[in-house]
Design a protein around this motif. Structure first.
Motif, PDB file in Angstrom:
ATOM      1  N   CYS A 107       0.823  -1.219   0.000  1.00  0.00           N
ATOM      2  CA  CYS A 107       0.000   0.000   0.000  1.00  0.00           C
ATOM      3  C   CYS A 107       0.855   1.267   0.000  1.00  0.00           C
ATOM      4  O   CYS A 107       0.499   2.260  -0.646  1.00  0.00           O
ATOM      5  N   ARG A 108       1.957   1.245   0.701  1.00  0.00           N
ATOM      6  CA  ARG A 108       2.823   2.431   0.731  1.00  0.00           C
ATOM      7  C   ARG A 108       3.396   2.709  -0.658  1.00  0.00           C
ATOM      8  O   ARG A 108       3.470   3.864  -1.098  1.00  0.00           O
ATOM      9  N   ALA A 109       3.763   1.661  -1.385  1.00  0.00           N
ATOM     10  CA  ALA A 109       4.297   1.836  -2.731  1.00  0.00           C
ATOM     11  C   ALA A 109       3.188   2.228  -3.710  1.00  0.00           C
ATOM     12  O   ALA A 109       3.407   3.077  -4.590  1.00  0.00           O
ATOM     13  N   TRP A 110       2.003   1.640  -3.556  1.00  0.00           N
ATOM     14  CA  TRP A 110       0.898   2.012  -4.442  1.00  0.00           C
ATOM     15  C   TRP A 110       0.501   3.461  -4.207  1.00  0.00           C
ATOM     16  O   TRP A 110       0.160   4.181  -5.149  1.00  0.00           O
ATOM     17  N   ASP A 111       0.569   3.908  -2.957  1.00  0.00           N
ATOM     18  CA  ASP A 111       0.248   5.302  -2.657  1.00  0.00           C
ATOM     19  C   ASP A 111       1.168   6.249  -3.414  1.00  0.00           C
ATOM     20  O   ASP A 111       0.749   7.342  -3.821  1.00  0.00           O
ATOM     21  N   ALA A 112       2.422   5.850  -3.644  1.00  0.00           N
ATOM     22  CA  ALA A 112       3.342   6.684  -4.420  1.00  0.00           C
ATOM     23  C   ALA A 112       2.816   6.882  -5.841  1.00  0.00           C
ATOM     24  O   ALA A 112       2.874   7.989  -6.399  1.00  0.00           O
ATOM     25  N   LEU A 113       2.265   5.822  -6.440  1.00  0.00           N
ATOM     26  CA  LEU A 113       1.698   5.933  -7.786  1.00  0.00           C
ATOM     27  C   LEU A 113       0.478   6.846  -7.787  1.00  0.00           C
ATOM     28  O   LEU A 113       0.266   7.626  -8.722  1.00  0.00           O
ATOM     29  N   VAL A 114      -0.327   6.747  -6.722  1.00  0.00           N
ATOM     30  CA  VAL A 114      -1.504   7.613  -6.601  1.00  0.00           C
ATOM     31  C   VAL A 114      -1.079   9.071  -6.492  1.00  0.00           C
ATOM     32  O   VAL A 114      -1.619   9.961  -7.169  1.00  0.00           O
ATOM     33  N   GLN A 115      -0.099   9.336  -5.619  1.00  0.00           N
ATOM     34  CA  GLN A 115       0.333  10.718  -5.398  1.00  0.00           C
ATOM     35  C   GLN A 115       0.961  11.317  -6.664  1.00  0.00           C
ATOM     36  O   GLN A 115       0.814  12.519  -6.939  1.00  0.00           O
ATOM     37  N   LEU A 116       1.631  10.503  -7.454  1.00  0.00           N
ATOM     38  CA  LEU A 116       2.204  10.981  -8.714  1.00  0.00           C
ATOM     39  C   LEU A 116       1.132  11.300  -9.747  1.00  0.00           C
ATOM     40  O   LEU A 116       1.327  12.140 -10.624  1.00  0.00           O
ATOM     41  N   GLY A 117      -0.017  10.632  -9.652  1.00  0.00           N
ATOM     42  CA  GLY A 117      -1.096  10.839 -10.623  1.00  0.00           C
ATOM     43  C   GLY A 117      -1.196   9.744 -11.662  1.00  0.00           C
ATOM     44  O   GLY A 117      -1.956   9.863 -12.628  1.00  0.00           O
ATOM     45  N   MET A 118      -0.468   8.646 -11.471  1.00  0.00           N
ATOM     46  CA  MET A 118      -0.410   7.609 -12.502  1.00  0.00           C
ATOM     47  C   MET A 118      -1.646   6.729 -12.557  1.00  0.00           C
ATOM     48  O   MET A 118      -1.812   5.967 -13.525  1.00  0.00           O
ATOM     49  N   THR A 119      -2.523   6.791 -11.567  1.00  0.00           N
ATOM     50  CA  THR A 119      -3.729   5.967 -11.581  1.00  0.00           C
ATOM     51  C   THR A 119      -4.941   6.732 -12.117  1.00  0.00           C
ATOM     52  O   THR A 119      -6.054   6.210 -12.128  1.00  0.00           O
ATOM     53  N   ASP A 120      -4.727   7.956 -12.583  1.00  0.00           N
ATOM     54  CA  ASP A 120      -5.828   8.803 -13.061  1.00  0.00           C
ATOM     55  C   ASP A 120      -6.296   8.326 -14.439  1.00  0.00           C
ATOM     56  O   ASP A 120      -5.507   8.157 -15.357  1.00  0.00           O
TER      57      ASP A 120
END
Length: 444
Positions: free
Chosen positions: A255-268
């Motif tokens: 979850c901590r690593a996935w949160d990095a992708l979320v914060q970068l905007g890559m899951t948009d």
């Protein structure tokens, strides 16, 4: 002789079809498996007796109605939004129907029509939803029947990779729909109730707010909240419960690593990237970072995410290939589509890989004024890439439910979930005989 129609032969149908075929002679069933693709039907029926395949498009109204009319029980394995067409035909022809999907408002509205037709529309009969309801209600009903008062219920489920097939730093591979994984948690704030207070988690905080869960023999897991836990108060008859929380499990650190992708905007998934087909994955990553004349993409990413030089999160992102100079090659792609393409390469199941289903419930209640806690957990490991843990835990409850209906052991009519003891008790008992077992323990 009873005729069973399975509509849809996708990945999660393998164990369902095998069970029905292997039990058809004893129960005097005829099984027909349909799909738009002959190859899927052939794969599902390979090595099985007493089953036949039929290629047809379930969205062809005439073909669909003809098949439903000729069978006694329908099992719809179609994508959830297509069930409504099957269900309406089943009402018209007075045929019982089962689905593994969440019951929609449109299907709920057909309850009176189903009762008038004398049929059952049995929904949420898979894993989650499905086994989660059955295993939870079994304990909730036992506690209530002994005079206990439920004070807290937490429930988590995860489709993961088995330890023997876990070969990457994310401790994860796709065992279900990749798009659903990439978009998990989007579309509105998560809501639940804790100690009598309503709580909300916006998407950008979802993978930060995690529960730590230990499963005996399998280590630590991260649990992040599902979208709406509040509706389960009525489903489980827990209207006054102070705490109810449902979520998804991943291995610790995910979850901590996935949160990095979320914060970068890559899951948009709400917009398209200009010139995405000519981007490299390094360009893709850099597009979310501020311009700097000399700093590398790696350095800028560590800075914006506040990562230490040796942070495991960076190692996970690097392993994905986010800094590679390989072209993306997708025109007019959203960030989420590019990320999904990359993940499908890195998280694919290899030949011989086994998946793992993990489910964990925590029940806290008062019994004779004494505080008590029960934890219940399920771990189911797949046999191979065909008869996966996911296929077993989705398909076998459906198959056993079908048997109960055909043998007149379920006499309910209308729209239902498997929250009645007449449904969940025999299904859980047979699943235990098939090796799908919940381990319960009382916490002192």
């Amino acid at each position: 002789m009873k005729k069973i129609l399975v509509i849809g032969a996708g990945r999660s149908s393998s164990s369902l079809i095998k069970y029905l075929a292997e039990n058809s002679s004893e129960n005097n069933w005829v099984l027909t498996v349909t799909d738009r693709e002959q190859s899927l039907i052939d794969e599902r029926l390979e090595g099985l007796q007493n089953a036949k395949g039929l290629v047809f498009d379930a969205m062809n109204e005439d073909e669909r109605k003809q098949q439903i009319k000729e069978h006694d029980l329908i099992i719809s394995m179609l994508p959830a939004h297509f069930h409504i067409h099957v269900v309406k035909d089943c009402i018209a022809f007075k045929k019982d129907v089962i689905t593994p999907s969440y019951v929609s408002d449109d299907i709920k509205a057909l309850d009176a029509d189903a009762c008038d037709a004398g049929i059952i529309i049995l929904n949420e009969m898979g894993l989650d939803p499905g086994l989660d309801h059955m295993s939870a209600m079994q304990i909730i009903d036992e506690v209530k029947n002994k005079g206990g008062v439920m004070e807290s219920f937490k429930s988590f489920t995860g489709g993961l990779i088995a330890p023997e097939s876990d070969t990457n730093p994310w401790n994860y591979k796709f065992t279900w729909n990749p798009r659903n994984v990439v978009l998990a948690g989007q579309g509105g704030a998560v809501q639940y109730i804790r100690n009598g207070r309503y709580k909300y988690i916006p998407y950008n905080q979802l993978f930060k707010r995690i529960e730590k869960i230990q499963i005996d023999g399998y280590g630590k897991f991260d649990g992040y909240a599902n979208r709406d836990s509040l509706k389960y108060r009525s489903i489980y008859n827990l209207e006054d419960i102070p705490t109810i929380y449902r979520g998804t499990l991943r291995k610790s650190g995910y979850c901590r690593a996935w949160d990095a992708l979320v914060q970068l905007g890559m899951t948009d998934d709400t917009y398209q990237l200009e010139g995405s087909e000519n981007m490299t994955y390094r360009d893709f990553t850099n597009s979310f970072l501020a311009y700097h004349p000399s700093d590398s993409v790696e350095l800028k990413l560590k800075y914006v995410l506040r990562l230490d030089p040796e942070d495991e999160v960076f190692d996970k992102l690097e392993w994905l290939g986010l800094f590679e100079n390989e072209k993306v090659g997708i025109e007019n792609a959203s960030p989420a589509q590019i990320l999904q393409q990359l993940l499908e390469r890195k998280w694919q199941l290899e030949d011989g890989d086994k998946d793992m289903i993990v489910m964990w419930h925590q029940f806290r209640f008062r019994m004779d004024e004494e505080a008590k806690e029960i934890q219940s957990s399920l771990v189911c490991i797949g046999d191979d890439e065909i008869y996966t843990g996911m296929a077993k835990t989705v398909g076998l409850p459906l198959a056993i439910g079908a048997k109960l209906i055909l043998n007149d052991q379920i006499n309910l009519k209308g729209v239902h979930l498997p929250t009645h003891s007449a449904i969940y008790t025999p299904i859980l008992n047979e699943l235990e005989n098939l090796g799908i077992t919940f381990q319960e323990k009382e916490i002192a």
